[in-house]
Motif scaffolding. Structure first.
Motif, mmCIF file in Angstrom:
data_model
loop_
_atom_site.group_PDB
_atom_site.id
_atom_site.type_symbol
_atom_site.label_atom_id
_atom_site.label_comp_id
_atom_site.label_asym_id
_atom_site.label_seq_id
_atom_site.Cartn_x
_atom_site.Cartn_y
_atom_site.Cartn_z
ATOM 1 N N ALA A 152 -4.231 16.738 14.364
ATOM 2 C CA ALA A 152 -3.362 16.866 15.555
ATOM 3 C C ALA A 152 -2.537 15.470 15.571
ATOM 4 O O ALA A 152 -1.466 15.468 16.002
ATOM 5 C CB ALA A 152 -4.017 17.319 16.842
ATOM 6 N N SER A 153 -3.179 14.456 15.346
ATOM 7 C CA SER A 153 -2.457 13.159 15.323
ATOM 8 C C SER A 153 -1.330 13.052 14.222
ATOM 9 O O SER A 153 -1.682 13.006 13.192
ATOM 10 C CB SER A 153 -3.210 11.995 15.624
ATOM 11 N N ASP A 154 -0.232 12.370 14.651
ATOM 12 C CA ASP A 154 0.908 12.259 13.617
ATOM 13 C C ASP A 154 1.378 10.771 14.089
ATOM 14 O O ASP A 154 2.346 10.747 14.726
ATOM 15 C CB ASP A 154 1.915 13.095 13.734
ATOM 16 N N ALA A 155 0.626 9.566 13.731
ATOM 17 C CA ALA A 155 1.033 8.403 14.022
ATOM 18 C C ALA A 155 1.913 7.689 13.194
ATOM 19 O O ALA A 155 1.629 7.670 11.978
ATOM 20 C CB ALA A 155 -0.328 7.584 14.464
ATOM 21 N N GLN A 156 3.050 7.008 13.576
ATOM 22 C CA GLN A 156 3.651 6.009 12.882
ATOM 23 C C GLN A 156 3.988 4.888 14.004
ATOM 24 O O GLN A 156 4.620 5.319 14.931
ATOM 25 C CB GLN A 156 5.053 6.821 12.326
ATOM 26 N N CYS A 157 4.361 3.537 13.278
ATOM 27 C CA CYS A 157 5.104 2.560 14.170
ATOM 28 C C CYS A 157 6.515 2.978 14.294
ATOM 29 O O CYS A 157 6.986 3.839 13.429
ATOM 30 C CB CYS A 157 4.815 1.477 13.540
ATOM 31 N N ALA A 158 7.498 2.459 15.109
ATOM 32 C CA ALA A 158 8.592 2.684 15.238
ATOM 33 C C ALA A 158 9.246 2.307 14.162
ATOM 34 O O ALA A 158 10.359 3.239 13.795
ATOM 35 C CB ALA A 158 9.107 1.818 16.425
ATOM 36 N N MET A 159 9.049 1.330 13.525
ATOM 37 C CA MET A 159 9.902 0.786 12.196
ATOM 38 C C MET A 159 9.757 1.807 11.044
ATOM 39 O O MET A 159 10.609 2.104 10.659
ATOM 40 C CB MET A 159 9.406 -0.452 11.675
ATOM 41 N N CYS A 160 8.471 2.170 10.896
ATOM 42 C CA CYS A 160 8.130 3.155 9.744
ATOM 43 C C CYS A 160 8.905 4.350 10.135
ATOM 44 O O CYS A 160 9.296 4.957 8.935
ATOM 45 C CB CYS A 160 6.574 3.346 9.606
ATOM 46 N N ARG A 161 8.943 4.872 11.413
ATOM 47 C CA ARG A 161 9.576 6.328 11.573
ATOM 48 C C ARG A 161 10.992 6.135 11.548
ATOM 49 O O ARG A 161 11.619 7.043 10.817
ATOM 50 C CB ARG A 161 9.247 6.505 13.084
ATOM 51 N N ALA A 162 11.578 5.205 11.748
ATOM 52 C CA ALA A 162 13.023 4.852 11.764
ATOM 53 C C ALA A 162 13.501 4.890 10.069
ATOM 54 O O ALA A 162 14.418 5.647 9.845
ATOM 55 C CB ALA A 162 13.550 3.552 12.240
ATOM 56 N N VAL A 163 12.586 4.452 9.515
ATOM 57 C CA VAL A 163 13.089 4.155 7.977
ATOM 58 C C VAL A 163 12.724 5.363 7.196
ATOM 59 O O VAL A 163 13.574 5.968 6.565
ATOM 60 C CB VAL A 163 12.389 3.029 7.217
ATOM 61 N N LEU A 164 11.787 6.269 7.688
ATOM 62 C CA LEU A 164 11.566 7.420 6.863
ATOM 63 C C LEU A 164 12.479 8.611 7.408
ATOM 64 O O LEU A 164 12.567 9.427 6.639
ATOM 65 C CB LEU A 164 9.750 7.818 7.005
ATOM 66 N N GLU A 165 12.668 8.593 8.552
ATOM 67 C CA GLU A 165 13.567 9.652 9.242
ATOM 68 C C GLU A 165 14.900 9.557 8.612
ATOM 69 O O GLU A 165 15.687 10.696 8.447
ATOM 70 C CB GLU A 165 13.750 9.510 10.722
ATOM 71 N N SER A 166 15.400 8.426 8.125
ATOM 72 C CA SER A 166 16.752 8.295 7.572
ATOM 73 C C SER A 166 16.893 8.828 6.204
ATOM 74 O O SER A 166 18.103 9.295 5.642
ATOM 75 C CB SER A 166 17.003 6.744 7.467
ATOM 76 N N GLY A 167 15.663 8.902 5.507
ATOM 77 C CA GLY A 167 15.830 9.709 4.103
ATOM 78 C C GLY A 167 15.770 11.183 4.105
ATOM 79 O O GLY A 167 15.376 11.798 5.170
ATOM 80 N N GLU A 168 16.334 11.575 3.098
ATOM 81 C CA GLU A 168 16.227 13.103 2.840
ATOM 82 C C GLU A 168 14.715 13.757 2.506
ATOM 83 O O GLU A 168 14.564 14.762 3.011
ATOM 84 C CB GLU A 168 17.305 13.445 1.883
ATOM 85 N N GLU A 169 14.135 13.000 1.879
ATOM 86 C CA GLU A 169 12.680 13.469 1.234
ATOM 87 C C GLU A 169 11.610 13.086 2.410
ATOM 88 O O GLU A 169 11.446 12.074 3.030
ATOM 89 C CB GLU A 169 12.487 12.625 0.192
#
Length: 74
Positions: free
Chosen positions: A18-35
């Motif tokens: 159920a947990s979907d944890a990411q730090c703020a920096m990782c989330r920002a980098v990964l959300e910017s990509g298409e993949e």
């Protein structure tokens, strides 16, 4: 007692799903990509790294519990 142990074990094994944890920096980098496969891989790695210490502490606690129960006079 067995019901409580079963519920705790079930909770421990289902909680990481159920947990979907990411730090703020990782989330920002990964959300910017298409993949999105990279984001899933990062999430799985975080969950893996989070779960191992809990499993080790739980196993250690179990063995200590069994050793103390074995040596009790009752």
């Amino acid at each position: 007692m067995k019901k409580l142990v079963f519920v705790i074990i079930l909770f421990v094994f289902l909680l990481p799903e159920a947990s979907d944890a990411q730090c703020a920096m990782c989330r920002a980098v990964l959300e910017s990509g298409e993949e999105q496969s990279a984001a899933k891989g990062i999430n799985n790695g975080i969950i893996y790294l989070m779960a191992i210490p809990y499993i080790l502490v739980g196993a250690l606690g179990y063995f200590i519990y069994k050793a103390l129960r074995k040596n009790s006079p009752a």
